[in-house]
Write a protein that holds these residues in place. Sequence first.
Motif, PDB file in Angstrom:
ATOM      1  N   ALA B 305       0.826  -1.212   0.000  1.00  9.33           N
ATOM      2  CA  ALA B 305       0.000   0.000   0.000  1.00  9.33           C
ATOM      3  C   ALA B 305       0.860   1.262   0.000  1.00  9.33           C
ATOM      4  CB  ALA B 305      -0.928  -0.026   1.226  1.00  9.33           C
ATOM      5  N   ARG B 306       1.923   1.250   0.805  1.00  5.18           N
ATOM      6  CA  ARG B 306       2.748   2.455   0.881  1.00  5.18           C
ATOM      7  C   ARG B 306       3.535   2.665  -0.409  1.00  5.18           C
ATOM      8  NH1 ARG B 306       5.827   3.322   6.424  1.00  5.18           N
ATOM      9  NH2 ARG B 306       6.401   1.146   6.334  1.00  5.18           N
ATOM     10  N   ALA B 307       3.960   1.584  -1.029  1.00  3.03           N
ATOM     11  CA  ALA B 307       4.688   1.729  -2.294  1.00  3.03           C
ATOM     12  C   ALA B 307       3.749   2.241  -3.383  1.00  3.03           C
ATOM     13  CB  ALA B 307       5.301   0.391  -2.707  1.00  3.03           C
ATOM     14  N   GLN B 308       2.509   1.777  -3.353  1.00  2.00           N
ATOM     15  CA  GLN B 308       1.572   2.228  -4.392  1.00  2.00           C
ATOM     16  C   GLN B 308       1.365   3.741  -4.360  1.00  2.00           C
ATOM     17  OE1 GLN B 308      -1.569  -1.066  -3.845  1.00  2.00           O
ATOM     18  NE2 GLN B 308      -1.723  -0.394  -5.976  1.00  2.00           N
ATOM     19  N   ALA B 309       1.579   4.341  -3.188  1.00  2.00           N
ATOM     20  CA  ALA B 309       1.435   5.795  -3.076  1.00  2.00           C
ATOM     21  C   ALA B 309       2.525   6.538  -3.843  1.00  2.00           C
ATOM     22  CB  ALA B 309       1.443   6.201  -1.605  1.00  2.00           C
ATOM     23  N   ILE B 310       3.605   5.837  -4.192  1.00  2.00           N
ATOM     24  CA  ILE B 310       4.719   6.513  -4.886  1.00  2.00           C
ATOM     25  C   ILE B 310       4.334   6.875  -6.314  1.00  2.00           C
ATOM     26  CG2 ILE B 310       7.096   6.205  -5.740  1.00  2.00           C
ATOM     27  CD1 ILE B 310       7.531   4.282  -3.361  1.00  2.00           C
ATOM     28  N   ASP B 311       3.610   5.973  -6.972  1.00  2.00           N
ATOM     29  CA  ASP B 311       3.289   6.181  -8.391  1.00  2.00           C
ATOM     30  C   ASP B 311       1.976   5.459  -8.668  1.00  2.00           C
ATOM     31  OD1 ASP B 311       5.181   6.628 -11.278  1.00  2.00           O
ATOM     32  OD2 ASP B 311       3.224   5.609 -11.353  1.00  2.00           O
ATOM     33  N   PRO B 312       1.044   6.129  -9.331  1.00  2.00           N
ATOM     34  CA  PRO B 312      -0.277   5.508  -9.559  1.00  2.00           C
ATOM     35  C   PRO B 312      -0.201   4.293 -10.483  1.00  2.00           C
ATOM     36  CG  PRO B 312      -0.084   7.602 -10.732  1.00  2.00           C
ATOM     37  CD  PRO B 312       1.129   7.501  -9.854  1.00  2.00           C
ATOM     38  N   ARG B 313       0.915   4.130 -11.206  1.00  2.00           N
ATOM     39  CA  ARG B 313       1.014   2.985 -12.113  1.00  2.00           C
ATOM     40  C   ARG B 313       1.461   1.704 -11.399  1.00  2.00           C
ATOM     41  NH1 ARG B 313       4.903   6.123 -16.201  1.00  2.00           N
ATOM     42  NH2 ARG B 313       5.566   6.847 -14.146  1.00  2.00           N
ATOM     43  N   ILE B 314       1.759   1.810 -10.108  1.00  2.00           N
ATOM     44  CA  ILE B 314       2.187   0.614  -9.363  1.00  2.00           C
ATOM     45  C   ILE B 314       0.957  -0.233  -9.032  1.00  2.00           C
ATOM     46  CG2 ILE B 314       3.297  -0.236  -7.267  1.00  2.00           C
ATOM     47  CD1 ILE B 314       5.057   2.240  -7.279  1.00  2.00           C
ATOM     48  N   LEU B 315       1.005  -1.493  -9.411  1.00  2.00           N
ATOM     49  CA  LEU B 315      -0.102  -2.421  -9.171  1.00  2.00           C
ATOM     50  C   LEU B 315      -0.016  -2.949  -7.740  1.00  2.00           C
ATOM     51  CD1 LEU B 315       0.371  -4.417 -12.512  1.00  2.00           C
ATOM     52  CD2 LEU B 315      -1.305  -2.602 -12.050  1.00  2.00           C
ATOM     53  N   PRO B 316      -1.121  -3.428  -7.214  1.00  2.00           N
ATOM     54  CA  PRO B 316      -1.058  -3.991  -5.852  1.00  2.00           C
ATOM     55  C   PRO B 316      -0.313  -5.337  -5.853  1.00  2.00           C
ATOM     56  CG  PRO B 316      -3.257  -4.241  -6.771  1.00  2.00           C
ATOM     57  CD  PRO B 316      -2.478  -3.432  -7.772  1.00  2.00           C
ATOM     58  N   ALA B 317       0.554  -5.522  -4.893  1.00  2.00           N
ATOM     59  CA  ALA B 317       1.275  -6.791  -4.746  1.00  2.00           C
ATOM     60  C   ALA B 317       0.467  -7.734  -3.872  1.00  2.00           C
ATOM     61  CB  ALA B 317       2.645  -6.545  -4.121  1.00  2.00           C
ATOM     62  N   GLY B 318       0.435  -9.013  -4.233  1.00  2.00           N
ATOM     63  CA  GLY B 318      -0.177 -10.028  -3.377  1.00  2.00           C
ATOM     64  C   GLY B 318       0.865 -10.629  -2.459  1.00  2.00           C
ATOM     65  N   ALA B 319       0.405 -11.417  -1.492  1.00  4.23           N
ATOM     66  CA  ALA B 319       1.340 -11.982  -0.509  1.00  4.23           C
ATOM     67  C   ALA B 319       2.427 -12.814  -1.192  1.00  4.23           C
ATOM     68  CB  ALA B 319       0.565 -12.845   0.492  1.00  4.23           C
ATOM     69  N   GLU B 320       2.057 -13.488  -2.300  1.00 16.04           N
ATOM     70  CA  GLU B 320       3.016 -14.383  -2.946  1.00 16.04           C
ATOM     71  C   GLU B 320       4.117 -13.625  -3.676  1.00 16.04           C
ATOM     72  OE1 GLU B 320       0.038 -13.750  -3.742  1.00 16.04           O
ATOM     73  OE2 GLU B 320      -0.001 -13.175  -5.851  1.00 16.04           O
ATOM     74  N   ASP B 321       3.866 -12.310  -3.952  1.00 13.20           N
ATOM     75  CA  ASP B 321       4.882 -11.556  -4.688  1.00 13.20           C
ATOM     76  C   ASP B 321       6.208 -11.489  -3.942  1.00 13.20           C
ATOM     77  OD1 ASP B 321       4.047 -10.379  -7.316  1.00 13.20           O
ATOM     78  OD2 ASP B 321       2.295  -9.821  -6.121  1.00 13.20           O
ATOM     79  N   TRP B 322       6.161 -11.463  -2.629  1.00 18.99           N
ATOM     80  CA  TRP B 322       7.407 -11.315  -1.848  1.00 18.99           C
ATOM     81  C   TRP B 322       8.254 -12.576  -1.892  1.00 18.99           C
ATOM     82  CZ3 TRP B 322       7.140  -6.441  -1.858  1.00 18.99           C
ATOM     83  CH2 TRP B 322       5.914  -5.791  -1.656  1.00 18.99           C
ATOM     84  N   ASP B 323       7.671 -13.668  -2.352  1.00 15.64           N
ATOM     85  CA  ASP B 323       8.421 -14.921  -2.440  1.00 15.64           C
ATOM     86  C   ASP B 323       8.536 -15.406  -3.873  1.00 15.64           C
ATOM     87  OD1 ASP B 323       8.722 -15.282   0.436  1.00 15.64           O
ATOM     88  OD2 ASP B 323       6.549 -15.547   0.443  1.00 15.64           O
ATOM     89  N   THR B 324       8.440 -14.489  -4.827  1.00 10.26           N
ATOM     90  CA  THR B 324       8.441 -14.880  -6.234  1.00 10.26           C
ATOM     91  C   THR B 324       9.702 -14.403  -6.943  1.00 10.26           C
ATOM     92  OG1 THR B 324       6.028 -14.823  -6.330  1.00 10.26           O
ATOM     93  CG2 THR B 324       7.208 -14.663  -8.434  1.00 10.26           C
ATOM     94  N   GLU B 325      10.349 -15.330  -7.657  1.00  7.61           N
ATOM     95  CA  GLU B 325      11.447 -14.967  -8.547  1.00  7.61           C
ATOM     96  C   GLU B 325      10.833 -14.801  -9.934  1.00  7.61           C
ATOM     97  OE1 GLU B 325      14.315 -18.017  -9.533  1.00  7.61           O
ATOM     98  OE2 GLU B 325      15.919 -16.537  -9.722  1.00  7.61           O
ATOM     99  N   TYR B 326      10.673 -13.540 -10.375  1.00 11.50           N
ATOM    100  CA  TYR B 326       9.971 -13.309 -11.641  1.00 11.50           C
ATOM    101  C   TYR B 326      10.834 -13.732 -12.832  1.00 11.50           C
ATOM    102  CZ  TYR B 326       7.227 -10.298  -8.552  1.00 11.50           C
ATOM    103  OH  TYR B 326       6.476  -9.806  -7.524  1.00 11.50           O
ATOM    104  N   LEU B 327      12.139 -13.470 -12.765  1.00  7.90           N
ATOM    105  CA  LEU B 327      13.022 -13.693 -13.922  1.00  7.90           C
ATOM    106  C   LEU B 327      12.450 -13.005 -15.156  1.00  7.90           C
ATOM    107  CD1 LEU B 327      14.009 -17.457 -13.410  1.00  7.90           C
ATOM    108  CD2 LEU B 327      15.451 -15.444 -13.025  1.00  7.90           C
ATOM    109  N   ASP B 328      11.887 -11.843 -14.933  1.00  4.81           N
ATOM    110  CA  ASP B 328      11.195 -11.115 -16.000  1.00  4.81           C
ATOM    111  C   ASP B 328      11.151  -9.633 -15.610  1.00  4.81           C
ATOM    112  OD1 ASP B 328       9.754 -10.632 -18.284  1.00  4.81           O
ATOM    113  OD2 ASP B 328       8.133 -12.036 -17.806  1.00  4.81           O
TER     114      ASP B 328
END
Lengths: 430, 430
Positions: B305-328
Amino acid sequence: MSTQLQEIAPESAQETPQALVERLARAGRAAQTKLARLPSEAREAALKLAAQSLRRAEPEILPANAIDMANGEARGLTGALLDRLRLDPARLAAMADAVAQVASLEDPVGQIIDSRSRPNGLVLERVRVPIGLIGIIYESRPNVTADAAALCVRSGNAALLRGGSEAVHSNRAIHQALVAGLVEGGVPADVVQLVPTQDREVVGAMLTAAGLVDMIVPRGGKSLVARVQADARVPVLAHLDGICHTFVHAAADPAMAQAVVLNAKMRRTGICGAMETLLIDATYPAAAALVTPLIEAGCEVRGDARAQAIDPRILPAGAEDWDTEYLDAVLSVAVVDGLDAAIAHIARHSSGHTDAILTDDAQAAARFLNEVDSAIVMHNASSQFADGGEFGLGAEIGIATGRLHARGPVALEGLTTYKWLVRGTGQVRP
Amino acid sequence: MSTQLQEIAPESAQETPQALVERLARAGRAAQTKLARLPSEAREAALKLAAQSLRRAEPEILPANAIDMANGEARGLTGALLDRLRLDPARLAAMADAVAQVASLEDPVGQIIDSRSRPNGLVLERVRVPIGLIGIIYESRPNVTADAAALCVRSGNAALLRGGSEAVHSNRAIHQALVAGLVEGGVPADVVQLVPTQDREVVGAMLTAAGLVDMIVPRGGKSLVARVQADARVPVLAHLDGICHTFVHAAADPAMAQAVVLNAKMRRTGICGAMETLLIDATYPAAAALVTPLIEAGCEVRGDARAQAIDPRILPAGAEDWDTEYLDAVLSVAVVDGLDAAIAHIARHSSGHTDAILTDDAQAAARFLNEVDSAIVMHNASSQFADGGEFGLGAEIGIATGRLHARGPVALEGLTTYKWLVRGTGQVRP
């Protein structure tokens, strides 16, 4: 049993062995994180307080040990097992002294293994850090509770101790005293945890707790080590066998060879560094003088056909003798045709623990040291020196015959790993 | 397919995968024993001959690769996989150059790690020796055949290579050329063996060949590494995930932070050292300048939530995002309250690969380097530097996130173990 112990024991069947191990491991790892941040002096001071606490706890520890001894006698434990189990004021003092000695050992944590600068200005260091949580699975000897815990704490690790049921009261009393001293020194209590149940399934849960338990050290007889090695999904530091060879080369000094061979076999026959097979060069001129003192000292000698020709009291060796760790006053003897044959015999039958050559021929010694692929290779010395204390390591958590991480006597350094530190000034990778 | 290959392939179902692995492993270990006795210069020279042989074999290797490419296209492999598979004259030359470079690296074998004298006159040394037989299980990239073999040979080890079915013709041609050069240089052919069948059960047999295969190195995607780690009873050197964090501390220089963050994420998004999570100190004054260039470079940014306040183009992160290696080109961003919160986030979500702090505060940097428990911890540098070549190791067999034996980029030293040499003059143990 104290209330405290009952409190942390799993109540009824509600907590599975897996859940218990996970709970203990997480608590241990959290405590280890705090331990690792303490300065080295604080860990040293806390261990010295733990040693004092052990000395002060004699009125609790010796009676607890007496219960184990009485139970052991009632269960018909052998004399050797009872002797391992037994504590007295002198043994307890020695246990406390050992903890104080480990406290004074040089701290491996924070040592810089190497450092390098890159053309782009990055500065890299490899620095030693604790491994994390070490599981110790052991039998009989209650002193392992104090020894292993002290080595883990000195090297910044947490210990999860699982002692044998025969020593349960001794282990609990020692653990309680040890932790009281550590806590007095500012070390979190959970740094050294004793598994609060003798449920055998807990051992299995420890062995398969990959990601929770970072390494397992089994301390005990061959069946314990074999079970641990077979079932573990966690790295294990251990040796299964100590099938140690001594090769008496043609150019060995006879007086030296006689003394070293007798010591390598008979000083103590039950330790893993004891010689189990003697290889005698076919052209060595004084073979009888090697074998006769052994037989006269009460050693049963089994030989191949050529060895049997040395002394009529030598019994015939069977094929299995060359792969047997007697841990007793028994020795297999083979006559071999020179250095190559000795190296080949050792390559085939050694357990990779300790193998020695006795010779005054520097070239033969160099080849033996180079080509024998065991954790410890010796020249002109008794294999009974295979010991962390004798190697100047101050103590040992065990002797390892695996090929990775640490080999031979393992002390504090083997209880650490490393991490890379990279210091830059804003470098980006092109 | 050459006659030679058919000869060593298991005939009908008579040889089980276990028997095949045992036969190959014993042959490899026997050859390795001879390799280890060659002087360092001989191993270096043989590898240079192998590099030349690879260059000379272009007329065999490129057509073999063309078969694999055609088969891959027919089987519908993705463009990325086909690109990994593809060889051309430039890539083949680079492969040969890499082998020649590894040949010139400093030899770890025989290096003395430490030495000490005991009061009784015993002199002890720890000296580096090869591990033995290394199993390499890999996919797609045929250059691994040459790279991994060269690293093994330089460090005195035997290699047992098991490449992917999609590269089978390329791997065979590369292997044949490589071995021809090694043999020309006096290295036994069995030092580098390619498993002659694509039977998938052979992988399982390699993973469980304790005592025959000394270490396994998986090279490939996450599912390959996960399978190897789950099934192996042999030590594995690998990393499963590279969930790398960069923490921009309150006292980071904004221009430097902007450049490093953009590089850490976007230089190459598919490598294990790419940043996957950006942690921004709540009091860092220029958060938008970190995120905007990423979004403009085409990176999808997901935030709390706090990061989303930085830029309106930031999408909401789900709990699994913090444990995801995107490699992308995807990044998760969290705003944290200072150094302790950043360290706590990393302790919870890092895969132990590479984590970095950006700050001009020396004390904060020192705490981060000390307290973050990952294989590589960086200060003011892009996590994309996590690479054996960038670390000055000359090459790497892989990056390890396990805690024992070797961590971070592993090159020649990580392919060695040590033994203890003990030199005496007839000492017996009192």
